[in-house]
Design an enzyme around this catalytic site. Structure first.
Site, PDB file in Angstrom:
ATOM      1  CB  CYS A   1      70.603  40.765  43.823  1.00 11.74           C
ATOM      2  SG  CYS A   1      69.619  40.117  42.466  1.00 11.74           S
TER       3      CYS A   1
ATOM      4  CG  ASP B   1      58.235  19.352  23.486  1.00  8.61           C
ATOM      5  OD1 ASP B   1      57.410  19.981  22.795  1.00  8.61           O
ATOM      6  OD2 ASP B   1      58.483  19.620  24.675  1.00  8.61           O
TER       7      ASP B   1
ATOM      8  CD  GLU C   1      29.989  34.641  37.774  1.00  8.20           C
ATOM      9  OE1 GLU C   1      29.661  35.782  37.350  1.00  8.20           O
ATOM     10  OE2 GLU C   1      31.118  34.401  38.231  1.00  8.20           O
TER      11      GLU C   1
ATOM     12  CG  ASP D   1      34.013  30.406  42.602  1.00 13.20           C
ATOM     13  OD1 ASP D   1      34.518  31.225  41.812  1.00 13.20           O
ATOM     14  OD2 ASP D   1      34.682  29.662  43.340  1.00 13.20           O
TER      15      ASP D   1
ATOM     16  CB  CYS E   1      68.339  43.702  43.266  1.00 13.58           C
ATOM     17  SG  CYS E   1      69.604  43.798  42.009  1.00 13.58           S
TER      18      CYS E   1
ATOM     19  CE  LYS F   1      35.497  36.641  47.269  1.00 10.61           C
ATOM     20  NZ  LYS F   1      36.707  36.998  46.583  1.00 10.61           N
TER      21      LYS F   1
ATOM     22  CD  GLU G   1      22.781  39.660  43.401  1.00  7.99           C
ATOM     23  OE1 GLU G   1      22.019  40.626  43.615  1.00  7.99           O
ATOM     24  OE2 GLU G   1      23.198  39.340  42.283  1.00  7.99           O
TER      25      GLU G   1
ATOM     26  CE1 TYR H   1      26.614  39.450  37.614  1.00  8.56           C
ATOM     27  CE2 TYR H   1      26.400  37.119  38.125  1.00  8.56           C
ATOM     28  CZ  TYR H   1      27.146  38.181  37.644  1.00  8.56           C
ATOM     29  OH  TYR H   1      28.424  37.960  37.195  1.00  8.56           O
TER      30      TYR H   1
ATOM     31  CB  CYS I   1      69.549  43.021  38.262  1.00  8.69           C
ATOM     32  SG  CYS I   1      68.779  41.547  38.980  1.00  8.69           S
TER      33      CYS I   1
ATOM     34  NE  ARG J   1      36.189  40.936  34.102  1.00  3.35           N
ATOM     35  CZ  ARG J   1      36.532  41.393  35.277  1.00  3.35           C
ATOM     36  NH1 ARG J   1      35.747  41.251  36.275  1.00  3.35           N
ATOM     37  NH2 ARG J   1      37.676  41.957  35.449  1.00  3.35           N
TER      38      ARG J   1
ATOM     39  CB  CYS K   1      72.681  40.706  39.267  1.00  3.05           C
ATOM     40  SG  CYS K   1      72.203  41.982  40.430  1.00  3.05           S
TER      41      CYS K   1
ATOM     42  CG  ASP L   1      53.378  19.223  27.595  1.00  6.69           C
ATOM     43  OD1 ASP L   1      52.347  19.010  26.911  1.00  6.69           O
ATOM     44  OD2 ASP L   1      53.450  20.069  28.504  1.00  6.69           O
ATOM     45  CB  ALA L   2      58.002  14.317  27.128  1.00 15.37           C
ATOM     46  CG  ASP L   3      55.296  10.822  24.234  1.00 19.78           C
ATOM     47  OD1 ASP L   3      56.496  10.655  24.531  1.00 19.78           O
ATOM     48  OD2 ASP L   3      54.380  10.075  24.600  1.00 19.78           O
TER      49      ASP L   3
ATOM     50  CB  SER M   1      36.179  43.112  39.139  1.00 19.46           C
ATOM     51  OG  SER M   1      37.058  44.181  39.273  1.00 19.46           O
ATOM     52  CG  LEU M   2      31.385  43.028  42.300  1.00 17.37           C
ATOM     53  CD1 LEU M   2      30.613  41.820  42.824  1.00 17.37           C
ATOM     54  CD2 LEU M   2      30.527  44.277  42.400  1.00 17.37           C
TER      55      LEU M   2
ATOM     56  CE  LYS N   1      32.550  38.058  43.718  1.00 15.90           C
ATOM     57  NZ  LYS N   1      33.363  37.035  43.063  1.00 15.90           N
TER      58      LYS N   1
HETATM   59  S1  IVH Z   1      27.550  42.125  40.015  1.00 17.14           S
HETATM   60  C1  IVH Z   1      29.370  46.005  38.189  1.00 17.14           C
HETATM   61  N1  IVH Z   1      26.582  39.961  41.141  1.00 17.14           N
HETATM   62  O1  IVH Z   1      31.939  38.512  40.575  1.00 17.14           O
HETATM   63  C2  IVH Z   1      29.295  44.758  38.991  1.00 17.14           C
HETATM   64  N2  IVH Z   1      28.744  39.831  40.193  1.00 17.14           N
HETATM   65  O2  IVH Z   1      34.222  40.009  41.552  1.00 17.14           O
HETATM   66  C3  IVH Z   1      28.786  43.609  38.224  1.00 17.14           C
HETATM   67  N3  IVH Z   1      29.763  37.618  40.339  1.00 17.14           N
HETATM   68  O3  IVH Z   1      32.843  39.932  37.508  1.00 17.14           O
HETATM   69  C4  IVH Z   1      28.899  42.342  38.959  1.00 17.14           C
HETATM   70  N4  IVH Z   1      28.096  36.629  41.354  1.00 17.14           N
HETATM   71  O4  IVH Z   1      31.705  37.621  37.491  1.00 17.14           O
HETATM   72  C5  IVH Z   1      27.626  40.513  40.507  1.00 17.14           C
HETATM   73  N5  IVH Z   1      25.576  38.117  42.124  1.00 17.14           N
HETATM   74  C6  IVH Z   1      26.607  38.663  41.484  1.00 17.14           C
HETATM   75  C7  IVH Z   1      27.753  37.915  41.173  1.00 17.14           C
HETATM   76  C8  IVH Z   1      28.809  38.543  40.533  1.00 17.14           C
HETATM   77  C9  IVH Z   1      29.297  36.470  40.845  1.00 17.14           C
HETATM   78  C10 IVH Z   1      31.093  37.779  39.727  1.00 17.14           C
HETATM   79  C11 IVH Z   1      31.123  38.511  38.409  1.00 17.14           C
HETATM   80  C12 IVH Z   1      32.040  39.679  38.613  1.00 17.14           C
HETATM   81  C13 IVH Z   1      32.834  39.224  39.784  1.00 17.14           C
HETATM   82  C14 IVH Z   1      33.403  40.407  40.533  1.00 17.14           C
END
Ligand code: IVH
Length: 708
Positions: free
Chosen positions: A429, A47, A184, A130, A447, A324, A126, A236, A453, A149, A432, A43-45, A92-93, A128
């Protein structure tokens, strides 16, 4: 770099050649950084080279190139991917962290559906994965596009990259005309290690974990780079489909496998919470030997008709949850405690830690929440960490909560320095100097400086331009910080953003002549700002940054009030306790006393009001649409349910009515347009009769909405 000739010694020819050379190097560096995710210049070079380029241009303005690197800052992001609107949102879940949470989840569903305890309701369980989710749209069996997404509504078109993944078929046989398959994208451990070694050998950036590697690889503008990175995909779920293709989740997954997708072999059908937990333990046992990262187990209601009855909360389905795995822990030293001031004035203590790896990510900061937390008490005054307080210099155990914000789990008193003193929380604070006070019942010290502020003002502005709010391209947190302190073109409140162009035209130190800016990038910024002058009401309410009003609540408020003028009038009138306006505000789903107070307080502060008025004058706030079926027989009606319902629970009835565009309120008033009364209806039915409000029994109600 030291061999370069000083700018003042260059003659015109040398300057021209040097500008060409710099344009090449910087252009190349931009591509490496943005497109290939693999910068070779520090980054320095970078800049330093940009500054050299700018000073040559300043000495020889006539030589400035049409493709000058000076014009490419401020809007540094490359063109990127095209955007795709998801026809069915990608959600999301919700999370469960304990066996009790799982039992609550199952009971909640049984209650919602009006089933008895231990109903034998079936679920799938099933792993989850990552990684990052991807939506694949097939039409007439051919892959039309693959989209990330993104924010759930709009993602990026990464089709060319998705096609390099061997788990993703480009054609499907015997599939519905329209089918969106979701799943995924992830990277296996062995592939991750190999990629990192190869990157390191070439002196390129390595990735912290397989998830980052998968994300960085999928979001490559050059599909050839993605091709060289072995990604994998588990299917899935699904989004938009033209015709149903299964009756249960389990069957649906089997069908996805028949079409050629890879589905996870650890998917199992379970019929009790005990079954779910047993399968969770089994997956947990196998976790260490699986060739890819997982961070929990996902449970889904098996019957698809029940999934659709259960439906969704604002961002998560009611019919699924992620259980989780416990977070990873690590010990490290607390170097110091910094106090950050947020947009609502909250003083938040942040732990600065000796960097330590937790679950594959280097952690050097952790949240300490508030002064009680540091002292060893939770928000209810009960002891946490066995009452151990946290002192600077302590050895602390940190974990990544929900895998995002690191927190402190424990303190090792045996390692505490005898001279360590209890931490004294500041009473003023640090930004401020205003008093920082704690209101009764509030764990947070705030604050009192309000708009004076600078920290609050800057944070408010950052929130204002953030993703769910105005989301102005090229005007992110960094630029906001700079413009806030700018003497020539200051941005101190949201309205200032929209007067920048006018003020710049009249001012002296014009932006286009400044370092890092040029005609092009400035024009781009004005365009990006102008594009957001028209803003949907929900986004606007959220952008105001009112305490307790998150994105989901802001959208509900928008839908309820419809227009800015109606919302503003209501927020002002609702100040009066017991007034009809207040009752109306409280009838909005999710609005309680706390949020109502925050809303009315904002509109009763003179300075705040004036600031909002200045902002509104610059904008066109678009009325909230009725996103639901406006042709439904109950759209726009205000409905009250009373008495007992037999065919569905109260919660389900409410959700159904709202999905059809009705408002559901808890009490009968002159605004009520329909009362649905089951057996045992009492005072509400009486009041409705007095007011002459139309009243239906449950069967009539079901007939009306076509569910009978
Ligand atoms: S079901 C409407 N199944 O977890 C729900 N999600 O925290 C649709 N993920 O955005 C998601 N494994 O990216 C589902 N076996 C699985 C999953 C899964 C990973 C992710 C997915 C979702 C996120 C939610």
């Amino acid at each position: 770099m030291s061999l370069e000739k000083p700018v003042e010694d260059l003659n015109e020819d040398e300057a021209r050649a040097e500008l060409a050379r710099l344009s090449d190097i910087l252009g190349q560096a931009n591509t490496e950084y943005h497109t290939q995710d693999a910068p070779t210049l520090s980054d320095a070079d970078y800049d330093a080279l940009k500054r050299r380029n700018a000073s040559i241009e300043a000495r020889f303005p006539a030589l400035k190139r049409a493709d000058s690197p000076s014009d490419q800052v401020g809007a540094s992001v490359s063109e990127g991917f095209s955007k795709i609107n998801h026809r069915v949102r990608m959600l999301s879940l919700g999370n469960a962290f304990s066996d009790e949470d799982v039992a609550d989840f199952v009971e909640g569903i049984e209650r919602y559906l009006g089933l008895g305890d231990g109903s034998g309701l079936a679920f799938t369980a099933e792993p989850k994965i990552d990684g990052l989710s991807l939506s694949l749209r097939y039409e007439q069996g051919a892959l039309l596009y693959a989209a990330t997404r993104g924010d759930g509504s709009t993602g990026e078109n990464v089709t060319a990259n998705a096609l390099t993944i061997s788990d993703i078929p480009s054609h499907l046989e015997n599939a519905p005309d329209i089918l969106e398959v979701r799943g995924e994208v992830y990277m296996r451990h062995a592939d991750f290690e190999a990629l990192n070694s190869a990157q390191a050998a070439r002196g390129l950036k390595t990735f912290a974990n397989p998830r980052n590697a998968a994300a960085g690889s999928l979001r490559q503008l050059d599909a050839n780079i993605t091709r060289s990175r072995p990604l994998a995909f588990f299917a899935y779920a699904w989004g938009d489909v033209s015709s149903p293709f299964a009756e249960t989740q389990f069957e649906a997954i089997s069908q996805l496998a028949i079409w050629g997708f890879t589905t996870n072999p650890l998917t199992k059908r379970c019929t009790s919470p005990q079954d779910l937990i047993a399968h969770y333990r089994e997956i947990e046992r196998q976790r260490a030997t699986l060739p890819y990262d997982i961070d929990g187990v996902v449970y889904k209601v098996d019957r698809l008709d029940l999934q659709s009855r259960l439906g969704f909360r604002s961002t998560t389905p009611r019919w699924a949850i992620a259980h989780k795995f416990p977070a990873e822990l690590a010990w490290t030293k607390l170097e110091s405690i910094d106090i950050q001031v947020g947009r609502t004035g909250a003083l938040s203590p942040v732990a600065r830690l000796t960097p330590v790896t937790v679950g594959g990510v280097v952690v050097s900061n952790a949240t300490l929440h508030n002064e009680d937390y540091i002292a060893g008490r939770d928000s209810k005054g009960e002891t946490i960490r066995d009452g151990k307080d946290i002192r600077i210099g302590d050895w602390v155990q940190v974990y990544r909560a929900g895998d995002v914000i690191p927190k402190v789990a424990d303190v090792d008193l045996s390692k505490r320095d005898v001279a360590a003193e209890p931490y004294i929380f500041p009473q003023i604070c640090p930004e401020c100097g205003s008093d920082a006070v704690r209101e009764a019942g509030d764990a947070v010290r705030r604050c009192t400086g309000g708009l004076i502020c600078p920290a609050q003002a800057v944070e408010k502005l950052k929130h204002f331009v953030s993703r769910g709010a105005f989301d102005i391209e090229g005007l992110g947190a960094k630029q906001i910080e700079a413009f806030y302190h700018d003497t020539h073109l200051p941005v101190r409140e949201p309205a200032d953003i929209f007067t920048m162009q006018r003020r710049n035209a009249e001012g002296l130190a014009r932006l286009e002549n400044r370092d890092g800016w040029g005609e092009k990038s400035v024009k781009k910024l004005w365009q990006a700002i102008d594009e957001k002058r028209e803003i949907p009401l929900g986004r606007f309410i959220f952008a105001l940054g009112i305490r307790h009003v998150g994105e989901a609540s802001a959208n509900l408020l928008a839908r309820h009030f419809g227009s800015w003028s109606a919302f503003e009038a209501a927020a002002i009138a609702a100040h009066e306790p017991g007034s009809e306006a207040r009752e109306d505000l409280l009838s909005v789903d999710g609005v309680g006393e706390v949020m109502a107070n925050a809303l009315t307080a904002t509109f009763h502060q003179t300075a705040e009001r004036a600031s909002i008025d200045r902002l509104v004058a610059e904008l066109e706030i678009v009325d909230a649409e009725q996103p639901y079926q406006s042709d439904s027989p109950v759209a726009g009606k205000t409905i009250v349910f009373t008495g007992s319902l037999e065919k569905m629970t109260r919660a389900e009835a409410k959700a159904r009515a709202e999905a059809l565009g009705a408002k559901v309120s808890g009490s009968v008033s002159a605004k009520t347009t329909l009362l649905v009364a089951g057996p045992g209806a009492g005072s509400k039915a009486k009041k409705a009769a007095e007011l002459g409000i139309e009243t239906l029994d449950e069967d009539e109600w079901l007939a009306l909405i076509g569910d009978a």
